[in-house]
Design an enzyme around this catalytic site. Structure first.
Site, PDB file in Angstrom:
ATOM      1  N   LYS A 189       0.813  -1.212   0.000  1.00 55.03           N
ATOM      2  CA  LYS A 189       0.000   0.000   0.000  1.00 55.03           C
ATOM      3  C   LYS A 189       0.845   1.261   0.000  1.00 55.03           C
ATOM      4  CE  LYS A 189      -4.019  -2.132   2.167  1.00 55.03           C
ATOM      5  NZ  LYS A 189      -4.972  -2.114   3.297  1.00 55.03           N
TER       6      LYS A 189
ATOM      7  N   LYS B  28      -8.442  -9.736  -7.587  1.00 53.13           N
ATOM      8  CA  LYS B  28      -9.624  -9.933  -6.749  1.00 53.13           C
ATOM      9  C   LYS B  28     -10.618  -8.788  -6.951  1.00 53.13           C
ATOM     10  CE  LYS B  28      -7.969  -7.645  -2.524  1.00 53.13           C
ATOM     11  NZ  LYS B  28      -7.716  -7.835  -1.081  1.00 53.13           N
TER      12      LYS B  28
ATOM     13  N   LYS C  18     -13.212  -2.660  -4.224  1.00 50.15           N
ATOM     14  CA  LYS C  18     -13.857  -1.351  -4.305  1.00 50.15           C
ATOM     15  C   LYS C  18     -12.939  -0.318  -4.950  1.00 50.15           C
ATOM     16  CE  LYS C  18     -17.074  -0.046  -2.036  1.00 50.15           C
ATOM     17  NZ  LYS C  18     -18.512   0.248  -2.271  1.00 50.15           N
TER      18      LYS C  18
END
Length: 494
Positions: free
Chosen positions: A276, A357, A360
């Site tokens: 991230k 995957k 959102k």
């Protein structure tokens, strides 16, 4: 159990017990027992003391009894660790032969702990359980009343399940099949995946959402929608404690206390931090330290089991490491070491890129099916789903990721294996496969969508549920953080 084998010094001890019993009708000699124990308690590295105490009680129905027992402690020449022979087998043999109650002595010096008889580890004082004793810390109470120990051992440690979801708005199909549906199942007594006789804590982790920039109005909407969605998937607020993370102040207090004891090297190894951080120009301290907040979330509720996916196992292991370190450092059983709760979970992938995957964060709304999507929207998204030009249907994510993703969705919603579904639909072409999956998805999400709309349209009821959950969660969390603060020395006058 380890036994010293180097340069062993043989010693023998014989213990004799003579018990006399007198009843209202007669006096008789009941039993004489002689035991011989062979011990090896010394090696070149050194060893210390060995303590054994086994006592025999007569049944309380005998009107008068005289009890006498002897116990010995053997010492060697140096002080280091403790080595034991197989006391468990001996204890079981005595119980079998005598059919009497037996008083067990717990033995624990520095690096070893054992409870004779094979029962689980428990620290006891005066016949009453006072807490668990973990490896690495000494047990100072060795003589235990039989009745008290048996009563303590008859009360199993409660199972406490805790998990949370970030406040990202309406969850998508991957969130539902991968986590939320499992939450509903583990707390539902009628489900085959139910965790029996457990306490449940489920939370919307809105503080974790702050690790990336948020617009206040959008964040408020996301929190409300996520709260409503968790109830919509089947979480029963009467069976579990359901709350909003930021409304329980102990989470941030505990996070700071744990952060002050967590080495930066442990956080540097977190793979999600590396992943991230590479996506942000200036990653925040919150993003770096959020595994510590996650540890606080879990430890506050004395959690024994955490439903997690494979991508969160590293964080749970960090939680265990932190908890174990605190227990050892402060010579106390401050925290329970939680275990992962592995439940059946489908890994649903993007409809537009089936090698990734469902998420959102994907910019394409057609990549995911959200729980509030109406039938027409679901039908349109699945019609656009990526498949391939090969004939028939098969399940092989390596060779046919798009087709396999649709098969996995069908299988998860129909509670069947992907292989079984693929075999049944093997003759279909891609258009027919998409139609088949569409029908299953629409029907499977219908009750969830209806409950979601109810909770979104009844904010007062939603708020009342959260208020009750906040009070219940805070009661447990505050007690835990106060216990930790006391161990740290922060509570001066209590």
């Amino acid at each position: 159990m380890r036994v010293c084998v180097y340069c062993a010094l043989f010693q023998s001890v014989c213990v004799f017990s003579l018990c006399f019993s007198v009843s209202l009708l007669s006096l008789s000699l009941s039993l004489s027992l002689s035991l011989s124990l062979s011990l090896s308690l010394f090696d070149t590295c050194g060893s210390c003391a060995f303590l054994l105490f086994i006592s025999l009680f007569l049944k309380p129905t005998i009107s008068f009894s005289l009890f006498l027992s002897l116990f010995l402690s053997l010492s060697a020449l140096s002080l280091c660790s403790l080595s034991l022979l197989s006391l468990s087998a001996l204890a079981h043999l005595l119980l079998h032969l005598l059919e009497r109650e037996c008083v067990y002595a717990c033995v624990c010096v520095r690096s070893s702990i054992m409870v004779v008889g094979g029962w689980r580890q428990m620290a006891v004082r005066g016949g009453q359980a006072v807490g668990r004793c973990q490896q690495g810390r000494g047990l100072r109470w060795t003589l235990v009343q039989a009745g008290g120990l048996q009563e303590a051992m008859s009360k199993p440690e409660p199972t406490i399940v805790m998990s949370g979801i970030q406040a990202t708005g309406i969850p998508h199909l991957g969130n539902y099949l991968g986590a939320l549906r499992n939450w509903a199942q583990v707390q539902d007594p009628a489900s085959p995946n139910a965790v029996k006789d457990a306490q449940f804590y489920f939370s919307v982790m809105d503080l974790h959402s702050l690790t990336v920039p948020q617009e206040p109005q959008q964040l408020r909407s996301n929190i409300r929608d996520t709260l409503a969605a968790v109830l919509a998937v089947g979480i029963d607020p009467e069976r579990c404690v359901f709350f909003q993370q930021s409304q329980v102040a102990a989470h941030t207090r505990m996070a700071w206390l744990l952060a002050c004891h967590t080495p930066s090297g442990e956080l540097n190894r977190m793979t999600q931090w590396k992943s991230k951080a590479s996506q942000q120009k200036t990653p925040s301290l919150g993003l770096y330290a959020y595994p510590v907040l996650m540890a606080a979330d879990v430890l506050l509720y004395n959690t024994t089991h955490v439903p997690v996916g494979e991508d969160q196992l590293q964080h749970l292991e960090l939680t265990r490491t932190i908890a174990g370190s605190m227990n050892n450092r402060y010579d106390s059983q401050l925290f329970v070491l939680p275990q992962p709760l592995l439940t059946p979970a489908a890994r649903i992938r993007s409809l537009r890129n089936p090698t990734a995957k469902m998420s959102k964060s994907d910019r394409s709304v057609h990549s995911r099916i959200e729980l509030h999507d109406d039938p027409d929207t679901i039908r349109d998204k699945l019609r656009r789903a990526v498949t391939d030009s090969l004939p028939g249907v098969s399940f092989d994510f390596q060779e046919r990721p798009g087709v396999s993703n649709l098969v996995a969705i069908h299988a998860a919603l129909s509670d069947r294996s992907p292989e079984e579904v693929a075999s049944e639909l093997a003759h279909l072409d891609m258009a027919a496969l998409k139609q088949e999956v569409t029908d299953v998805v629409i029907e499977g999400l219908r009750p969830v969508r209806e409950r979601l709309e109810y909770w979104r349209s009844h904010p007062a009821e939603l708020e009342a549920v959260l208020d009750r959950g906040r009070v219940r969660a805070a009661a447990t969390a505050d007690a835990t953080v106060q216990r930790f603060e006391k161990a740290l020395g922060l509570q001066v006058f209590s």
